[in-house]
Design a protein around this motif. Sequence first.
Motif, short mmCIF file in Angstrom:
data_model
loop_
_atom_site.label_atom_id
_atom_site.label_comp_id
_atom_site.label_asym_id
_atom_site.label_seq_id
_atom_site.Cartn_x
_atom_site.Cartn_y
_atom_site.Cartn_z
N THR A 1 -10.97 -4.84 2.06
CA THR A 1 -11.54 -5.57 0.93
C THR A 1 -10.74 -6.85 0.69
O THR A 1 -11.31 -7.92 0.48
CB THR A 1 -11.54 -4.70 -0.35
OG1 THR A 1 -12.39 -3.57 -0.11
CG2 THR A 1 -12.05 -5.47 -1.55
N VAL B 1 0.81 -1.22 0.00
CA VAL B 1 0.00 0.00 0.00
C VAL B 1 0.84 1.27 0.00
O VAL B 1 0.30 2.37 0.07
CB VAL B 1 -0.99 0.03 1.19
CG1 VAL B 1 -1.99 -1.11 1.09
CG2 VAL B 1 -0.27 0.01 2.52
N GLU C 1 -0.28 3.66 -2.59
CA GLU C 1 -1.70 4.08 -2.53
C GLU C 1 -1.82 5.40 -1.77
O GLU C 1 -1.05 5.65 -0.84
CB GLU C 1 -2.54 3.02 -1.81
CG GLU C 1 -2.55 1.66 -2.49
CD GLU C 1 -3.28 1.68 -3.81
OE1 GLU C 1 -4.27 2.42 -3.95
OE2 GLU C 1 -2.84 0.94 -4.71
N ILE C 2 -2.80 6.20 -2.15
CA ILE C 2 -3.03 7.41 -1.37
C ILE C 2 -3.57 7.01 0.00
O ILE C 2 -4.32 6.03 0.11
CB ILE C 2 -3.96 8.42 -2.10
CG1 ILE C 2 -5.29 7.78 -2.45
CG2 ILE C 2 -3.29 8.98 -3.33
CD1 ILE C 2 -6.29 8.76 -3.06
N ARG D 1 -5.86 7.80 2.10
CA ARG D 1 -7.28 7.63 2.42
C ARG D 1 -7.89 6.36 1.81
O ARG D 1 -8.98 5.96 2.19
CB ARG D 1 -8.09 8.87 2.03
CG ARG D 1 -8.26 9.09 0.56
CD ARG D 1 -9.21 10.28 0.31
NE ARG D 1 -9.39 10.49 -1.10
CZ ARG D 1 -8.70 11.33 -1.84
NH1 ARG D 1 -7.80 12.10 -1.28
NH2 ARG D 1 -8.93 11.44 -3.13
N THR D 2 -7.20 5.72 0.86
CA THR D 2 -7.73 4.50 0.26
C THR D 2 -7.09 3.23 0.82
O THR D 2 -7.55 2.13 0.52
CB THR D 2 -7.53 4.51 -1.27
OG1 THR D 2 -6.13 4.49 -1.56
CG2 THR D 2 -8.20 5.72 -1.90
N ARG D 3 -6.07 3.36 1.63
CA ARG D 3 -5.32 2.20 2.10
C ARG D 3 -6.16 1.22 2.91
O ARG D 3 -6.18 0.03 2.64
CB ARG D 3 -4.09 2.63 2.91
CG ARG D 3 -3.02 3.27 2.07
CD ARG D 3 -1.84 3.68 2.91
NE ARG D 3 -0.81 4.30 2.08
CZ ARG D 3 0.40 4.61 2.51
NH1 ARG D 3 0.74 4.37 3.78
NH2 ARG D 3 1.28 5.15 1.70
N HIS D 4 -6.86 1.72 3.92
CA HIS D 4 -7.63 0.81 4.78
C HIS D 4 -8.73 0.12 4.00
O HIS D 4 -8.99 -1.08 4.23
CB HIS D 4 -8.18 1.52 6.01
CG HIS D 4 -7.16 1.66 7.10
ND1 HIS D 4 -7.49 1.69 8.42
CD2 HIS D 4 -5.81 1.78 7.06
CE1 HIS D 4 -6.40 1.81 9.16
NE2 HIS D 4 -5.37 1.87 8.35
N ALA D 5 -9.38 0.82 3.09
CA ALA D 5 -10.44 0.19 2.29
C ALA D 5 -9.87 -0.96 1.46
O ALA D 5 -10.47 -2.04 1.38
CB ALA D 5 -11.10 1.22 1.38
N LEU D 6 -8.71 -0.76 0.86
CA LEU D 6 -8.06 -1.81 0.07
C LEU D 6 -7.71 -3.00 0.96
O LEU D 6 -7.95 -4.16 0.60
CB LEU D 6 -6.81 -1.26 -0.61
CG LEU D 6 -5.92 -2.27 -1.32
CD1 LEU D 6 -6.67 -2.95 -2.46
CD2 LEU D 6 -4.66 -1.59 -1.84
#
Length: 81
Positions: free
Chosen positions: A25, A11, A14-15, A17-22
Amino acid sequence: MTLTPDRIVDVRTEIPRTRHALIFTTFDQLPFGTGFVLVNDHDPKPLYYQLAAESPDAFTWEYLEEGPEVWRVRIGRIAEA
């Protein structure tokens, strides 16, 4: 029996704010008894606490590398979240 290597989820590019969502998922899509290796640019300890709150007793957490520049953690799924 053939073991499949763990998926690597890096990650660092990755930006934030998108890390935890990735990561969540990826965890949600894991078959039981499998895992992935998270690669991050800082200690992902807050993620551990979030997983523990949302999926208690459903995961394993094993540090493979602990900085100072790269952290690698194997996250496994051991039960239904």
